[in-house]
Design a protein around this motif. Structure first.
Motif, PDB file in Angstrom:
ATOM      1  N   THR A 188      -0.764  -6.596  31.693  1.00 55.27           N
ATOM      2  CA  THR A 188      -2.027  -7.289  31.483  1.00 55.27           C
ATOM      3  C   THR A 188      -3.161  -6.583  32.212  1.00 55.27           C
ATOM      4  N   TYR A 189      -4.219  -6.267  31.489  1.00 55.39           N
ATOM      5  CA  TYR A 189      -5.444  -5.627  31.977  1.00 55.39           C
ATOM      6  C   TYR A 189      -5.331  -4.125  32.218  1.00 55.39           C
ATOM      7  N   SER A 190      -4.139  -3.531  32.022  1.00 56.53           N
ATOM      8  CA  SER A 190      -4.055  -2.075  32.183  1.00 56.53           C
ATOM      9  C   SER A 190      -5.014  -1.378  31.226  1.00 56.53           C
ATOM     10  N   ALA A 191      -5.010  -1.812  29.978  1.00 55.11           N
ATOM     11  CA  ALA A 191      -5.883  -1.187  28.978  1.00 55.11           C
ATOM     12  C   ALA A 191      -7.343  -1.488  29.247  1.00 55.11           C
ATOM     13  N   GLU A 192      -7.628  -2.688  29.763  1.00 56.32           N
ATOM     14  CA  GLU A 192      -9.020  -3.020  30.103  1.00 56.32           C
ATOM     15  C   GLU A 192      -9.525  -2.121  31.233  1.00 56.32           C
ATOM     16  N   GLY A 193      -8.666  -1.840  32.215  1.00 56.19           N
ATOM     17  CA  GLY A 193      -9.045  -0.908  33.271  1.00 56.19           C
ATOM     18  C   GLY A 193      -9.292   0.483  32.709  1.00 56.19           C
ATOM     19  N   TYR A 194      -8.439   0.898  31.791  1.00 56.96           N
ATOM     20  CA  TYR A 194      -8.570   2.199  31.137  1.00 56.96           C
ATOM     21  C   TYR A 194      -9.872   2.278  30.346  1.00 56.96           C
ATOM     22  N   ASP A 195     -10.167   1.233  29.589  1.00 56.73           N
ATOM     23  CA  ASP A 195     -11.384   1.227  28.764  1.00 56.73           C
ATOM     24  C   ASP A 195     -12.648   1.193  29.621  1.00 56.73           C
ATOM     25  N   ALA A 196     -12.614   0.424  30.719  1.00 54.54           N
ATOM     26  CA  ALA A 196     -13.779   0.366  31.610  1.00 54.54           C
ATOM     27  C   ALA A 196     -14.052   1.743  32.208  1.00 54.54           C
ATOM     28  N   ALA A 197     -12.989   2.407  32.670  1.00 53.02           N
ATOM     29  CA  ALA A 197     -13.158   3.752  33.214  1.00 53.02           C
ATOM     30  C   ALA A 197     -13.650   4.715  32.141  1.00 53.02           C
TER      31      ALA A 197
END
Length: 389
Positions: free
Chosen positions: A312-321
């Motif tokens: 959960t949120y790994s991809a959101e962290g990736y997208d934010a970066a």
């Protein structure tokens, strides 16, 4: 607005060190000239407040940065972690460290409570920040200019969750519980209001996520005999609550949120007790069959790098970066220029299309549903249309 005044005094102390060699600070390559580019992660990494969610995010950020640096850009990007322990009392000190370290951009803060306590400092320091996971609706109503998030807010999620309870599950008696944290209360309030508007009169209670005995709440739920329970909170606390409810013979449908969307909920509650539990999230990246081909690559790359599945949120962290990295690719390297660039961002991320509204909110509001099936989290799809197993 000017940078935080503390930056000036810090600069005096750091000036001599930087003059001797800026390469001593961080691991980036400064061959491109000028100030270093640093993306900071600000959020939980250790402690009692769901550290696994934070590690999921920081890993996603690191993966994006490492992939970018591997392309040999003229100026590589440093990555720094500032551990808030998920505590609004600890977070301000960590944010001040990031400000004093002159970071270019921040992924975070991670939780709503720490966002409320620290974004004003980032705003004053004019440092662009993108939260991958803080969902409190009030955060988007502060007229902040440097704040963004890549996830829908509690109003969107709470509305969908409330509709799911009354329409999809057809629950006539609902019990709403929260763990008394900023994020949890706001979401539970919205669910409470939504089911009330649908003609259901819900009952309400709170738990302490650090407690071990929830018998008082369990007894209230047993007495109410609800068709469904909504829990606003995180997996640490939610796991104990779910276990104790099931062990006490409560069979009502159990629905929770993205804060609880982690295998640790299942592991803590026990596979038998967690079976059938439903969890909502504005994230869908743990769905390996998603139509976006970048999802499969992201899943594979993440596992290869960290020797575990993304969560959960790994991809959101990736997208934010990635939003920040795209700004760097476009030649925007000062915090203000990066922030201006974010106003124009419009790309297909791993988790969802990334485009920000004027107030920093993400444009896409879709909420997805997951269910514990055979002891594992299973992606069901758009919560507005799916049926649980």
């Amino acid at each position: 607005m000017r940078r935080n005044k503390m930056r000036f005094t810090s600069a005096l102390a750091l000036g001599a060190v930087m003059a001797l060699g800026a390469a001593a600070c961080g691991s980036g390559d400064d061959s491109g000239g000028g100030d270093k580019l640093t993306i900071a992660y600000v959020g939980v990494q250790t402690g009692d407040n769901s550290p696994e969610l934070g590690i999921n995010i920081s890993n996603g950020v690191k993966l994006a940065i490492d992939q970018y640096n591997a392309t040999n850009p003229s100026k590589k990007v440093d990555f720094k972690i500032y551990d808030t322990k998920g505590d609004p009392a600890v977070a301000p000190g960590q944010v001040q460290k990031a400000i004093d370290d002159n970071v270019t951009a921040v992924v975070g803060p991670v939780f709503s409570g720490e966002s409320k306590a620290t974004v004003p400092s980032l705003e004053e320091a004019e440092i662009p920040n993108i939260s991958p996971s803080a969902t409190a609706s009030a955060l988007g109503k502060n007229n902040w200019k440097f704040w963004h998030r890549v996830i829908s807010n509690d109003d969107a999620q709470g509305q969908v969750d409330g509709d799911f309870l009354t329409k999809t599950l057809a629950a006539k008696k609902i019990f709403v519980i929260d763990d008394n944290q900023e994020y949890s209360v706001g979401l539970a309030d919205k669910v409470f209001a939504t089911v009330s508007a649908a003609g259901v009169t819900p009952q309400r209670d709170k738990i302490d996520p650090k407690a071990t005995d929830y018998s008082s709440t369990v007894n209230k739920v047993k007495s109410a005999k609800p068709d469904a329970i909504f829990f606003g909170g995180y997996y640490n606390g939610g796991d104990k609550l779910l276990k104790q409810l099931r062990d006490a013979g409560v069979t009502a449908k159990f629905l929770s949120d993205d804060g609880a969307l982690d295998q640790k909920l299942v592991d803590g509650a026990g596979a038998k007790q967690a079976e059938g539990a439903l969890l909502s999230c504005a994230c869908q990246s743990i769905n390996p069959s998603a139509s976006n081909p970048a999802v499969a690559k992201f899943i594979a790359d993440y596992k290869a790098k960290f020797s575990k599945e993304q969560g959960t949120y790994s991809a959101e962290g990736y997208d934010a970066a990635t939003a920040f990295l795209n700004a760097f690719k476009a030649g925007k390297t000062s915090p203000k220029d990066v922030n201006d660039y974010l106003k124009t961002v419009n790309f297909q991320g791993v988790a969802k299309p990334i485009k920000f509204e004027a107030n920093g909110e993400i444009s896409v509001k879709t909420i997805y549903m997951f269910q514990v099936v055979n002891g594992k989290l299973k992606f069901l799809g758009d919560a507005a249309t799916v049926k649980p197993e």
